[in-house]
Design a protein around this motif. Structure first.
Motif, PDB file in Angstrom:
ATOM      1  N   ARG A 305     -23.159 -44.064   8.873  1.00 17.44           N
ATOM      2  CA  ARG A 305     -22.122 -44.672   8.030  1.00 17.44           C
ATOM      3  C   ARG A 305     -20.874 -43.805   7.989  1.00 17.44           C
ATOM      4  N   LEU A 306     -21.084 -42.490   7.888  1.00 14.51           N
ATOM      5  CA  LEU A 306     -19.919 -41.604   7.866  1.00 14.51           C
ATOM      6  C   LEU A 306     -19.149 -41.672   9.178  1.00 14.51           C
ATOM      7  N   MET A 307     -19.875 -41.737  10.278  1.00 17.03           N
ATOM      8  CA  MET A 307     -19.191 -41.833  11.559  1.00 17.03           C
ATOM      9  C   MET A 307     -18.457 -43.173  11.655  1.00 17.03           C
ATOM     10  N   ASN A 308     -19.065 -44.231  11.154  1.00 17.90           N
ATOM     11  CA  ASN A 308     -18.361 -45.518  11.077  1.00 17.90           C
ATOM     12  C   ASN A 308     -17.065 -45.347  10.284  1.00 17.90           C
ATOM     13  N   ASP A 309     -17.175 -44.645   9.159  1.00 19.55           N
ATOM     14  CA  ASP A 309     -15.983 -44.409   8.340  1.00 19.55           C
ATOM     15  C   ASP A 309     -14.890 -43.704   9.140  1.00 19.55           C
ATOM     16  N   MET A 310     -15.303 -42.704   9.890  1.00 15.93           N
ATOM     17  CA  MET A 310     -14.331 -41.942  10.668  1.00 15.93           C
ATOM     18  C   MET A 310     -13.659 -42.832  11.719  1.00 15.93           C
ATOM     19  N   LEU A 311     -14.476 -43.690  12.304  1.00 16.71           N
ATOM     20  CA  LEU A 311     -13.956 -44.608  13.320  1.00 16.71           C
ATOM     21  C   LEU A 311     -12.924 -45.548  12.691  1.00 16.71           C
ATOM     22  N   VAL A 312     -13.271 -46.101  11.539  1.00 17.46           N
ATOM     23  CA  VAL A 312     -12.357 -47.014  10.854  1.00 17.46           C
ATOM     24  C   VAL A 312     -11.078 -46.277  10.464  1.00 17.46           C
ATOM     25  N   LEU A 313     -11.268 -45.074   9.932  1.00 13.36           N
ATOM     26  CA  LEU A 313     -10.113 -44.288   9.515  1.00 13.36           C
ATOM     27  C   LEU A 313      -9.176 -44.014  10.690  1.00 13.36           C
ATOM     28  N   ALA A 314      -9.755 -43.623  11.820  1.00 11.55           N
ATOM     29  CA  ALA A 314      -8.946 -43.297  12.996  1.00 11.55           C
ATOM     30  C   ALA A 314      -8.121 -44.504  13.439  1.00 11.55           C
ATOM     31  N   PHE A 315      -8.741 -45.667  13.422  1.00 14.15           N
ATOM     32  CA  PHE A 315      -8.031 -46.886  13.811  1.00 14.15           C
ATOM     33  C   PHE A 315      -6.977 -47.243  12.771  1.00 14.15           C
ATOM     34  N   ARG A 316      -7.380 -47.130  11.532  1.00 13.82           N
ATOM     35  CA  ARG A 316      -6.537 -47.593  10.465  1.00 13.82           C
ATOM     36  C   ARG A 316      -5.241 -46.797  10.384  1.00 13.82           C
ATOM     37  N   ILE A 317      -5.337 -45.493  10.535  1.00 11.52           N
ATOM     38  CA  ILE A 317      -4.116 -44.694  10.465  1.00 11.52           C
ATOM     39  C   ILE A 317      -3.522 -44.504  11.852  1.00 11.52           C
ATOM     40  N   ASP A 318      -4.008 -45.265  12.801  1.00  9.55           N
ATOM     41  CA  ASP A 318      -3.467 -45.318  14.152  1.00  9.55           C
ATOM     42  C   ASP A 318      -3.392 -43.951  14.815  1.00  9.55           C
ATOM     43  N   GLN A 319      -4.443 -43.155  14.624  1.00  9.03           N
ATOM     44  CA  GLN A 319      -4.505 -41.883  15.356  1.00  9.03           C
ATOM     45  C   GLN A 319      -5.057 -42.103  16.757  1.00  9.03           C
ATOM     46  N   THR A 320      -5.771 -43.175  16.930  1.00  8.38           N
ATOM     47  CA  THR A 320      -6.199 -43.557  18.267  1.00  8.38           C
ATOM     48  C   THR A 320      -6.441 -45.058  18.270  1.00  8.38           C
ATOM     49  N   ARG A 321      -6.460 -45.624  19.456  1.00  6.32           N
ATOM     50  CA  ARG A 321      -6.750 -47.062  19.562  1.00  6.32           C
ATOM     51  C   ARG A 321      -7.980 -47.302  20.416  1.00  6.32           C
ATOM     52  N   ILE A 322      -8.586 -46.223  20.890  1.00  3.67           N
ATOM     53  CA  ILE A 322      -9.743 -46.353  21.773  1.00  3.67           C
ATOM     54  C   ILE A 322     -10.826 -45.396  21.309  1.00  3.67           C
ATOM     55  N   ALA A 323     -12.042 -45.902  21.133  1.00  3.90           N
ATOM     56  CA  ALA A 323     -13.103 -45.025  20.653  1.00  3.90           C
ATOM     57  C   ALA A 323     -14.442 -45.409  21.263  1.00  3.90           C
ATOM     58  N   THR A 324     -15.312 -44.411  21.384  1.00  6.84           N
ATOM     59  CA  THR A 324     -16.696 -44.662  21.754  1.00  6.84           C
ATOM     60  C   THR A 324     -17.594 -44.021  20.700  1.00  6.84           C
ATOM     61  N   PHE A 325     -18.741 -44.595  20.497  1.00 11.90           N
ATOM     62  CA  PHE A 325     -19.669 -44.081  19.496  1.00 11.90           C
ATOM     63  C   PHE A 325     -21.093 -44.289  20.012  1.00 11.90           C
ATOM     64  N   MET A 326     -21.788 -43.171  20.273  1.00  9.25           N
ATOM     65  CA  MET A 326     -23.196 -43.245  20.665  1.00  9.25           C
ATOM     66  C   MET A 326     -24.042 -43.090  19.408  1.00  9.25           C
ATOM     67  N   LEU A 327     -24.690 -44.150  18.989  1.00 11.70           N
ATOM     68  CA  LEU A 327     -25.530 -44.039  17.798  1.00 11.70           C
ATOM     69  C   LEU A 327     -26.664 -43.052  18.023  1.00 11.70           C
ATOM     70  N   ALA A 328     -27.040 -42.877  19.284  1.00 13.54           N
ATOM     71  CA  ALA A 328     -28.002 -41.830  19.652  1.00 13.54           C
ATOM     72  C   ALA A 328     -27.885 -41.635  21.158  1.00 13.54           C
ATOM     73  N   ASN A 329     -28.386 -40.508  21.646  1.00 15.53           N
ATOM     74  CA  ASN A 329     -28.395 -40.280  23.081  1.00 15.53           C
ATOM     75  C   ASN A 329     -29.408 -41.202  23.742  1.00 15.53           C
ATOM     76  N   GLU A 330     -29.182 -41.500  25.003  1.00 15.09           N
ATOM     77  CA  GLU A 330     -30.136 -42.328  25.731  1.00 15.09           C
ATOM     78  C   GLU A 330     -31.461 -41.568  25.847  1.00 15.09           C
ATOM     79  N   GLY A 331     -32.546 -42.285  25.662  1.00 15.27           N
ATOM     80  CA  GLY A 331     -33.869 -41.658  25.694  1.00 15.27           C
ATOM     81  C   GLY A 331     -34.222 -40.975  24.388  1.00 15.27           C
ATOM     82  N   SER A 332     -33.364 -41.123  23.388  1.00 18.03           N
ATOM     83  CA  SER A 332     -33.582 -40.451  22.103  1.00 18.03           C
ATOM     84  C   SER A 332     -34.967 -40.747  21.539  1.00 18.03           C
ATOM     85  N   ASN A 333     -35.605 -39.708  21.051  1.00 27.08           N
ATOM     86  CA  ASN A 333     -36.924 -39.896  20.465  1.00 27.08           C
ATOM     87  C   ASN A 333     -36.874 -39.728  18.952  1.00 27.08           C
ATOM     88  N   ARG A 334     -35.726 -40.087  18.391  1.00 22.93           N
ATOM     89  CA  ARG A 334     -35.513 -39.979  16.956  1.00 22.93           C
ATOM     90  C   ARG A 334     -36.533 -40.824  16.195  1.00 22.93           C
TER      91      ARG A 334
END
Lengths: 466, 761
Positions: A305-334
């Motif tokens: 959720r915090l990372m979602n917040d950061m993503l929204v914030l970055a877009f909202r204040i137009d610090q970037t217009r392109i983002a990627t977010f890996m909810l976990a690494n591939e093969g993650s055994n979380r």
């Protein structure tokens, strides 16, 4: 007892403490406050229309296809008239409140995630291929090679419009072991954003570090004047190291020069940002009081959720217009103890038909949909002059493995959300012919982002359906 | 430099027979697809075979070897050769490559610019400036190349990383070079709605009225640890039999209780000094003893209340000036007053940080980064920041002699000191090593020997155990593993740390006491603390740190084979995995990694509660039945089964969790029986295996020392070193021989540069 006093519920207390669990930023951070806090909004010319933003979200280990795909999809290529009358599947049920804001894309393939003679290693290949559409070279370290990713391709063309050409987020660090999947370097499993075919783009996993980055190298408790001097000094230092690197370069071999090119590239990127930040005002107080707590939240839900917040914030204040977010690494055994899943995700994904394991994979998929919902709701609640932030965005969510048990890379689970500034018509289940490359979607997204290209990766055309 | 190529013609004679066999293999199994006009993957084996037959060893051979070794080719859906044919073809290709490599001993692959990994960076910063900023946690995890995190190939740099380096550099400069007089620690304050209230507290006029039992809290973060002053500005309103009492909390822990004198118009300061660790904390101020008696005759005695104005936290409380780094500079160059001293200091800092000489021009530029108004220490700080983000700090560069000339040359004194120091200590050269370099002592074998001996005797040599041993033995991620809590409730994070430490201590002891490497496999002692001793069932180990214990019983003298670290890292969360253990032995100990399983093969069930009395062995018998599996698994499983006497968390056991007796007999493909850990140990100590073990350890140590993968061109070096070392050398001897090898003492071209010069056929 004298005065009863104002009763504060636990949630307000938490919010005051800065550990708010749900939606803290959107409530605490009013646009005005952030305009003062150093965003581009304060100084940038007022845009008559909002810019188009793009985000790419990655989930590992594929999904349980039976509960992920929608009813009517038992034959996934059977068109449903209009595409709007589909029924949300169990795994996607949490997304119901936002169903008019996204489409489900079926039938898209990542051919280059297949073995193609390279043997096992589907996990590594799928993450590497997810945004590059390219086939990674099998190596345990040396000669890493796959391809530039779609977000970086876009960033190179249109990223100069913002302080950060792109933002890379994740929840898990790179792995500290040599080979993550059958002889493939861990770099393939831990990154989806590739600056060049051989250079993965490091992702940020600490919410606070993202926040500080978004506000221009802010340091705790720093006065405006100190900050201005520090930024100016950074520029002088960058000049200095740049000219030294140039001299050094003449005496280096080919490989070393390559590494120095990465270094010089990084210098340029920081310089560009400093120039932008120097034009902006900075409110240390707002900055300080809104910073997320240090470290990585122990609760994965809160982390996402915090990372979602950061993503929204970055877009909202137009610090970037392109983002990627890996909810976990591939093969993650979380593990996901908060939903009763105590076994590792990757382990469970190889369920071999065991109903108990499948049930747990469904729970994980369900949670992933909730995580996506959280982001969509947050984006949709940000009002811009011409619709919501979500309306002005394109957001791709999914995996480059379809069935985690089978490791197939066709008919991938993909969701395209947002209105694309009026260029997308969400709310549908969209079928594609078998074998349609995901890269066709990338071409269409790139064109919407203003990148003049007619091909990307293994594309065979555009995706007209979206 | 490429004199080796003249030998090619001679090679061709010896290769003739093998080439014939290989050609027939290729024709039968490969060329249906890999021959013009439509050679798949652009890989034409006809051309490759022709070149082999004409005496070359083209690069394509490595590709062929790779595909065959992994059994990737021919693809699984077509007819494939049997294991014997695979084996023969692989040996032939290996032989061709190795024979060829031995003819070019003088051209090993170059080591490329190595960025400091996060551990090296942190150690270097600490040694350079005597500041501790927990840098390891601020920097992202480094990518691994060739099994280790100090591989030049994998250590790339990106904007995000450079930004982090910048922030750390600024912070480190600030900490290391404070202004005289500016010794006040940072004070942070919270008041009004920055505080969160619990209980009946009301915000009025910017102050908190605590009219009944209540707590006000703030969350804050400390960048570094140390003593902090926690302070609250309060007022008290006395009533009833007691004075106003307030308390400080850190999280849920009550730190102290205070009595606040009566007087709503007098601000009282209550404070304590408390040691805080770096990180996030919640500080709370509570009003403890509310009192309300509306019947009291004196109106002033009816209500006991407290008021909180604000909270302040100041720290860390360290005398900032002069810092250790400043004391060091001032002792060397005198007080910092004029530009001359400034330059001397900056040069000293740059030369230490950049691990080599720095010319006056660079020093001048470093001193001129700011403006004339800056204080002298500001100039030092700015110069230091620049030094710390400079490529000569971040990377270990070994540039060519002159413009455009990137030839082979011996390392210079500084480069040698740097390689030595990062290999053995994972940090920059210390003063003694720098002096030796400056005096040219490192140019001679004796001079190097003196330094190596000194470095091996220093505590910093533990870096080898921390970084080399843990990665070689594949236990680097041990402390992140979590065995199933339901089955192993006692295995917590602290115990995992202890397991990790056992192995590192044992490895350090091997170096300190100069023991032969066979002790790694047959030592009858180890290092345990009380919790680990309890875990193992070793009696009479009291709390209070690690101690050496001698192990009794037949499983005792098996060195690392019985370390819980290794046994746990090679198990599943719920049960042992003979396959993983066998694979670990082949991979880490014998450098004979089996290929990954072909696709579509299911794993064994992840539980020890095996159904209907079936043993793990009965299930694993499937490996024997299926020829796809048996080739690799017979050996792997046999070795893994020999360790079945240890459970999934490394404890000795006599029966499985389902009550079945332990079955720790392994049978190798040649019929050799391995009974238990002792049997496995004896097998590994037997001549052929032990030669492989020794070479595997040497190879891994060389990868770590050079920061690059070992390829065919290094075979000759490995041969030579092995010959010089004899049988059963010590780790110290290995370290010395690696350092004395040309691969370590010389700078070579990167492979691409060599190609460009047209050297490679």
């Amino acid at each position: 007892m004298s005065n009863s006093g104002r009763q504060l519920d636990r949630r307000s207390v938490l919010r005051g403490l800065g550990t708010a669990v749900a939606l803290p930023w959107l409530e605490v951070m009013t646009p005005d406050r952030f305009a003062r806090a150093g965003s581009a909004l304060a100084s940038a010319p007022v845009l008559t229309t909002s810019p188009l933003r793009s985000a790419f979200l990655f989930i590992p280990n594929g999904v349980d296809v039976e509960s992920w795909y929608c009813s009517g999809l038992s034959d996934p290529y059977q068109p449903i008239p209009g595409g709007r009358d589909y029924q949300l599947s169990d795994s996607l049920a949490p997304l119901a409140p936002m169903r008019e804001k996204f489409s489900i894309l079926s039938g898209l393939d990542h051919r280059n995630a297949k073995a193609l003679g390279d043997g096992p290693g589907d996990h590594a290949r799928s993450a590497a291929c997810f945004l590059t559409g390219a086939h990674p070279y099998k190596t345990s370290g040396r000669d890493i090679q796959v391809g530039i990713s779609v977000d970086q391709f876009a960033a190179q063309h249109v990223g100069a419009a913002t302080a950060l050409p792109s933002l890379e987020l994740g929840c898990e660090p790179a792995l500290q072991s040599g080979s993550c999947d059958s002889g493939y370097s861990c770099a393939y499993s831990a990154n989806i954003s590739w600056r060049s075919k051989s250079l993965p783009n490091l992702k940020e996993i600490r919410p606070r570090d993202v926040f500080e980055r978004l506000f221009g190298f802010g340091a705790p408790g720093e006065a405006e004047q100190t900050r201005a001097r520090r930024l100016a000094m950074r520029k002088s230092i960058l000049d200095f190291v740049r000219s030294d690197t140039r001299r050094l370069n003449d005496r280096l071999g080919v490989d070393d020069r390559q590494r120095m090119a990465e270094y010089t590239d990084s210098i340029r990127s920081i310089e560009r940002r400093i120039e932008r930040y120097e034009q902006e005002t900075f409110d240390p107080e707002a900055f300080e009081s809104n910073r997320p707590v240090d470290g990585i939240p122990s609760d994965y839900r809160e982390h996402v959720r915090l990372m979602n917040d950061m993503l929204v914030l970055a877009f909202r204040i137009d610090q970037t217009r392109i983002a990627t977010f890996m909810l976990a690494n591939e093969g993650s055994n979380r593990r996901f103890p908060f939903i009763g899943v105590d076994e590792g995700h990757h382990h469970l994904s190889h369920h071999k038909g065991d109903p108990a394991m499948i049930e747990k994979i469904r729970k994980i998929n369900h949670f992933q949909s909730e995580a996506l919902l959280d982001l969509l709701v947050k984006m949709d609640s940000v009002e811009e002059s011409d619709g919501s932030l979500l309306d002005n965005s394109m957001l791709l969510f999914g995996s480059a493995i379809a069935d985690g048990n089978r490791h197939n890379h066709d008919n991938l689970p993909l969701i395209l959300a947002g209105g694309g500034r009026g260029t997308l018509s969400p709310g549908r289940l969209i079928h594609h012919d078998p074998g349609t490359p995901v890269c066709n979607l990338f071409v269409s997204m790139l064109q919407r982002m203003g990148v003049p290209t007619t091909s990307f990766g293994d594309s065979t055309g555009m995706l007209e359906t979206i | 430099m490429l004199s080796g190529f003249t030998c090619i013609l001679m090679l061709a004679v010896g290769q003739a027979t093998e080439a014939v066999d290989l050609r027939s293999f290729a024709e039968i199994w490969c060329m249906d697809c890999h021959e013009e006009p439509r050679a798949k993957g652009d890989f034409d084996l006809e051309i490759l075979m022709e070149r082999v037959e004409s005496g070359e060893a083209p690069d394509g051979l490595s590709r062929m070897l790779d595909r065959l070794t992994r059994r990737d080719m021919p693809p699984p859906d077509v007819e494939r050769p049997d294991e014997a044919a695979y084996g023969t073809a692989i040996r032939q290709v290996q032989q061709l490559i190795q024979d060829h490599a031995r003819t070019m001993t003088d051209t090993p692959r170059g080591t490329i610019a190595r960025r400091l990994n996060r551990f090296e960076y942190a150690n270097t910063l600490r040694d350079l400036l005597q500041v501790d900023l927990d840098v390891e946690d601020r920097l992202p995890v480094d990518e691994i190349g060739d099994g280790f995190d100090n591989s030049g190939d994998a250590l790339s740099i990106s904007p995000l990383l450079l930004e982090k380096y910048f922030s750390i550099a600024e912070l480190a400069s600030l900490r290391a070079f404070p202004e005289p007089g500016a010794i006040d620690p940072e004070v942070r304050t919270w008041s009004g709605d920055e505080l969160a209230a619990e209980g009946a507290a009301r915000l009025r006029g910017g102050e908190w009225r605590m009219n009944s039992r209540s707590t006000l809290r703030t969350r804050f973060t400390t960048e570094s640890g140390g003593p902090y002053v926690l302070r609250a500005l309060v007022r008290g309103q006395q009533a009833g039999p007691e004075p106003v009492r307030m308390a400080f909390f850190l999280g849920d822990e009550r730190l102290d209780t205070f009595v606040v004198p009566d007087g709503l118009d007098v601000t009282q300061v209550i404070q304590i000094e408390h040691d805080l660790s770096p990180g996030s904390h919640v500080f709370g101020v509570a009003f403890l003893n509310d009192y309300y008696n509306p019947e009291a005759p004196d109106p002033d005695q009816r209500d006991r209340n407290a008021v909180l104005e604000r909270i302040e936290i100041a720290g860390p409380q360290v005398p900032a000036f002069p810092s250790p780094a400043q004391i060091r500079l001032v002792e060397q160059f005198g007080a910092l007053r004029g530009p001359l001293t400034l330059k001397k200091m900056v040069r000293e800092l740059a030369e230490r940080a950049w691990r080599g000489p720095v010319d006056s021009e660079a020093v001048d530029r470093l001193c001129a980064l700011g403006t004339a108004r800056d204080t002298p220490w500001t100039r030092v700080r700015d110069a230091m920041t620049a030094i710390l983000v400079h490529p000569r700090y971040l990377f270990r560069l070994e540039p060519g002699d002159a413009v455009g000339n990137t030839s082979v040359r011996p390392l210079d004194d500084w480069e040698l000191a740097t390689r030595l120091s990062y290999f053995l200590w994972s940090t920059m050269p210390d003063d003694t090593l720098r002096s030796a370099a400056a005096a040219g002592e490192l140019r001679t074998t004796e001079g190097r020997r003196r330094q190596i001996e000194r470095m091996l005797a220093d505590d910093r040599i533990h870096a080898l155990g921390d970084h080399f041993a843990t990665q070689w033995l594949q236990i680097r991620t041990l402390t992140e593993l979590r065995p199933a809590e339901s089955l192993f409730p006692d295995v917590d994070a602290a115990l995992l740390d202890s397991m990790d430490e056992e192995t590192r201590r044992f490895f350090n002891e091997m170096i300190a006491d100069d023991l032969p490497i066979s002790r790694l496999l047959d030592a009858d002692w180890s290092w345990v603390d009380s919790s680990l001793a309890e875990h193992y069932g070793i009696p009479d180990v009291e709390a209070g740190g690690f101690r050496k214990v001698f192990l009794e019983g037949e499983h005792g003298s098996t060195g690392i084979l019985r370390h819980a670290s290794v046994l746990l890292a090679t198990s599943n969360p719920t049960r042992t995995s003979p396959v993983k253990r066998g694979k670990w032995i082949l991979e880490a100990l014998l450098d004979d990694a089996p290929p990954p399983p072909p696709p579509g093969i299911p794993n064994l069930p992840d539980t020890d509660h095996l159904k209907e009395g079936a043993t793990l062995r009965q299930i694993m018998e499937q490996h024997r039945a299926d020829p796809n599996c048996s080739a690799c698994h017979l050996r792997m499983d046999a070795m893994g089964f020999a360790l079945e006497g240890f459970d999934a968390v490394g404890r000795y056991r006599t029966q499985q969790s389902n009550g079945m007796p332990i079955d720790d007999l392994g049978e190798l493909p040649d019929g050799t029986l391995l009974q238990g850990a002792l049997g496995l140990r004896d097998e590994l100590l037997a001549k052929d295996s032990f030669v492989r073990f020794q070479r595997s350890l040497l190879k891994n140590l060389m990868i770590y020392a050079l920061g690059r993968g070992i390829d065919d061109r290094d075979e000759a070096t490995l041969d030579q070193l092995t010959a010089r070392l004899g049988t059963d050398p010590s780790l110290r001897q290995m370290v010395v021989e690696i350092i004395e090898s040309p691969a370590f003492l010389y700078r070579f071209d990167s492979p691409d540069a060599m190609m460009e010069e047209g050297g490679h056929p």
